[in-house]
Scaffold this motif. Sequence first.
Motif, short mmCIF file in Angstrom:
data_model
loop_
_atom_site.label_atom_id
_atom_site.label_comp_id
_atom_site.label_asym_id
_atom_site.label_seq_id
_atom_site.Cartn_x
_atom_site.Cartn_y
_atom_site.Cartn_z
N SER A 41 0.83 -1.21 0.00
CA SER A 41 0.00 0.00 0.00
C SER A 41 0.86 1.26 0.00
O SER A 41 0.54 2.26 -0.66
CB SER A 41 -0.94 0.00 1.21
OG SER A 41 -0.21 0.04 2.41
N VAL A 42 1.98 1.24 0.72
CA VAL A 42 2.89 2.39 0.74
C VAL A 42 3.52 2.60 -0.63
O VAL A 42 3.59 3.72 -1.14
CB VAL A 42 3.98 2.19 1.81
CG1 VAL A 42 5.05 3.27 1.68
CG2 VAL A 42 3.37 2.22 3.20
N LEU A 43 3.97 1.51 -1.27
CA LEU A 43 4.58 1.62 -2.59
C LEU A 43 3.58 2.10 -3.63
O LEU A 43 3.91 2.92 -4.49
CB LEU A 43 5.16 0.26 -3.00
CG LEU A 43 6.35 -0.24 -2.18
CD1 LEU A 43 6.78 -1.63 -2.66
CD2 LEU A 43 7.53 0.73 -2.28
N LEU A 44 2.35 1.57 -3.56
CA LEU A 44 1.32 1.98 -4.50
C LEU A 44 0.99 3.46 -4.33
O LEU A 44 0.82 4.19 -5.31
CB LEU A 44 0.07 1.12 -4.32
CG LEU A 44 -1.09 1.43 -5.26
CD1 LEU A 44 -0.67 1.25 -6.71
CD2 LEU A 44 -2.30 0.54 -4.95
N GLY A 45 0.89 3.91 -3.09
CA GLY A 45 0.60 5.32 -2.84
C GLY A 45 1.70 6.22 -3.36
O GLY A 45 1.45 7.28 -3.94
N ALA A 46 2.95 5.80 -3.17
CA ALA A 46 4.08 6.58 -3.67
C ALA A 46 4.08 6.64 -5.19
O ALA A 46 4.38 7.67 -5.79
CB ALA A 46 5.39 5.99 -3.16
N LEU A 47 3.73 5.52 -5.84
CA LEU A 47 3.69 5.48 -7.30
C LEU A 47 2.61 6.40 -7.85
O LEU A 47 2.83 7.15 -8.80
CB LEU A 47 3.46 4.05 -7.77
CG LEU A 47 3.34 3.84 -9.29
CD1 LEU A 47 4.63 4.27 -9.98
CD2 LEU A 47 3.01 2.40 -9.61
N LEU A 48 1.43 6.36 -7.24
CA LEU A 48 0.33 7.22 -7.68
C LEU A 48 0.67 8.69 -7.48
O LEU A 48 0.38 9.54 -8.32
CB LEU A 48 -0.95 6.86 -6.94
CG LEU A 48 -1.55 5.48 -7.25
CD1 LEU A 48 -2.77 5.22 -6.38
CD2 LEU A 48 -1.91 5.38 -8.73
N ALA A 49 1.29 9.01 -6.34
CA ALA A 49 1.68 10.40 -6.08
C ALA A 49 2.73 10.88 -7.08
O ALA A 49 2.70 12.02 -7.55
CB ALA A 49 2.22 10.54 -4.66
N SER A 50 3.64 9.98 -7.46
CA SER A 50 4.67 10.33 -8.43
C SER A 50 4.06 10.61 -9.79
O SER A 50 4.43 11.56 -10.47
CB SER A 50 5.70 9.21 -8.52
OG SER A 50 6.64 9.48 -9.53
N ARG A 51 3.11 9.77 -10.21
CA ARG A 51 2.46 9.98 -11.50
C ARG A 51 1.64 11.25 -11.51
O ARG A 51 1.57 11.96 -12.50
CB ARG A 51 1.58 8.78 -11.83
CG ARG A 51 2.37 7.52 -12.18
CD ARG A 51 1.43 6.41 -12.64
NE ARG A 51 2.18 5.23 -13.07
CZ ARG A 51 1.61 4.13 -13.54
NH1 ARG A 51 0.29 4.05 -13.63
NH2 ARG A 51 2.37 3.11 -13.92
N ALA A 52 0.99 11.55 -10.39
CA ALA A 52 0.14 12.74 -10.33
C ALA A 52 0.96 14.02 -10.42
O ALA A 52 0.50 15.03 -10.94
CB ALA A 52 -0.69 12.73 -9.05
N SER A 53 2.18 13.99 -9.89
CA SER A 53 3.03 15.18 -9.89
C SER A 53 3.95 15.25 -11.09
O SER A 53 4.65 16.25 -11.27
CB SER A 53 3.86 15.22 -8.61
OG SER A 53 4.71 14.08 -8.52
#
Length: 205
Positions: A23-35
């Motif tokens: 869940s932490v890795l997925l959240g980091a990936l989504l945040a990276s794509r959004a920014s």
Amino acid sequence: MRLRRPRWKDPRLLVGIVLVVLSVLLGALLASRASATTTVLIAKDEVVVGDELTASSFTSAEVRLGEQAEGYARAPKDIPEGSTALQSVHPGELLPVSVIGQGGGEDLRPVVIPVESAVADAVGPGRPVELWRTEADDQEKDALAENLVQDATVRRVFEGSTLGMRSMSIEVLVPSDELPAVLEALGSGDRIDVIGVPGEKGLDS
């Protein structure tokens, strides 16, 4: 009953740790794509339908587009030599890939129409307009206007002077099959009104 202390080899504990890490890795990936930003081309000046597209008319900027990035030109190499604009692009707007054409767009012809200064001030290059005709003999009575062209586009606005009086004219692009009617109206001395299309950018602000 005495509670047992959890052991590291307990499968339930291991599964819980894996889920937390995922869940932490997925959240980091989504945040990276959004920014994440993408380099795209932005118009520096007004680009009117039919104009030749050149790299000098655009500048580059970093913007957040997400999955829509594929729909916009990213670099000058995305504009093939000899390309023309299939639609108008206003200053500060991104250049959509769909606007880049190779002469296969609608066949348009430029026509210069004299107008009042108030009309010229109300529209600008790249704006869609309609052309309406009023017969010269009917201008002193209840005249019936006729819609000549529904989808013309302003290309340029000219300002001049005659005997100290301000005069204005507008160059519009009209479909070639509607050009004869426009030229006939101009030749007969009929009045042609250039009417901005309500709701379009720049006309109601």
